[in-house]
Design an enzyme around this catalytic site. Structure first.
Site, PDB file in Angstrom:
ATOM      1  CG  ASP A  15      -3.589 -12.077  11.940  1.00 16.16           C
ATOM      2  OD1 ASP A  15      -3.446 -12.436  13.119  1.00 16.16           O
ATOM      3  OD2 ASP A  15      -4.681 -11.699  11.477  1.00 16.16           O
ATOM      4  CG  HIS A  32       2.646 -14.828  20.279  1.00 13.46           C
ATOM      5  ND1 HIS A  32       2.053 -14.297  19.156  1.00 13.46           N
ATOM      6  CD2 HIS A  32       1.769 -14.625  21.293  1.00 13.46           C
ATOM      7  CE1 HIS A  32       0.875 -13.779  19.477  1.00 13.46           C
ATOM      8  NE2 HIS A  32       0.670 -13.977  20.771  1.00 13.46           N
ATOM      9  CG  LEU A 126      16.239  -5.835   4.932  1.00 12.90           C
ATOM     10  CD1 LEU A 126      15.235  -5.724   3.782  1.00 12.90           C
ATOM     11  CD2 LEU A 126      16.035  -7.149   5.688  1.00 12.90           C
TER      12      LEU A 126
END
Ligand code: FPP
Length: 241
Positions: A15, A32, A126
């Site tokens: 955020d 962004h 991962l």
């Protein structure tokens, strides 16, 4: 750090992109873009340090309600992200998963996401779980609908529904419970993220805005997590015995 991370599921609510841009008098979309760069760094760091699972909240079901130019930009960013990171994801043995209602994602990007999942499905490093068009309540709702169908078809009886039945019918059933949930930018909310799997997650909130969140910030969150005593409802004495 490697040993410390290999059993962990870390989830991140990324955020603060908009505020990062606003502070610099730049359009939100620049935030962004900077957020996308921060994301690349954190994924590389997590993979290098043998983190087991990284779940990232890239686009919520509610984010569709943002101005259409911003939504279009984020979809474009996602498309570029998949193209740019394809080689890095496959070469780093990362298993790529998506959680969410991807039927709403533009077709070309959706096809790429599906192809990347298929191509990396046997990777053993991962697990990167990207939440896209995701809502934790919808995930539970979809699960209830699936189990109800099993009951109607006499494939399972109501008495035999367990927590495992629920987990088996969430998005990507292989995902373990979240151990650590990080949220950047000073907001202290869950925002509909991974509701079932965060039941015992440790919560870590930082004022750092997502584009400024780097490897060092990630390590700080892990250090804080390691200091927490996870009692899972038990007493300290029980944990010691
Ligand atoms: C929240 O910041 C962030 C998002 C809604 C999108 C997250 C996207 C990225 C980190 C970029 C990478 C994206 C993809 C799709 C690969 P905000 O816009 O709510 O920030 P604000 O609260 O400061 O306005």
């Amino acid at each position: 750090m490697a040993e410390a991370l290999e059993n962990l599921h870390v989830a991140i609510i990324m955020d603060g992109n908009g505020r990062w841009a606003k502070k610099r008098a730049l359009p939100r979309v620049v935030g962004h873009k900077a957020g996308g760069k921060a994301l690349k760094k954190i994924i590389t760091h997590a993979a290098k340090n043998h983190l087991k699972v990284l779940s990232i909240y890239a686009f919520s079901a509610e984010n569709w309600l943002r101005p259409k130019e911003e939504v279009a930009f984020l979809m474009q960013l996602l498309d570029e992200y998949i193209i740019d990171e394809w080689a890095s994801i496959t070469e780093n043995n990362i298993k790529f998963l998506v959680s969410g209602n991807i039927s709403l994602i533009p077709e070309k990007t959706r096809d790429a996401l599906i192809k990347l999942m298929e191509e990396t499905k046997n990777n053993t490093g991962l697990i990167l779980n990207m939440a896209l068009s995701y809502s934790g309540q919808d995930e539970i709702l979809d699960c209830v609908k699936k189990i109800s169908t099993f009951v109607l078809n006499n494939e399972i009886s109501i008495e035999n529904i367990t927590k495992e039945t629920i987990v088996d019918n969430l998005y990507n059933k292989e995902l373990p419970e979240v151990d650590l949930l990080i949220r950047t930018s000073g907001e202290k909310r869950i925002s509909n993220f991974m509701l079932w799997r965060i039941s015992y997650a440790e919560l870590y909130f930082t004022d750092v805005l997502w584009p400024d969140f780097d490897e060092n910030e990630f390590d700080n969150a892990i250090k804080e997590y390691k200091k927490r005593v996870r009692r899972f409802g038990k007493t300290d004495e029980q944990l010691k015995s």
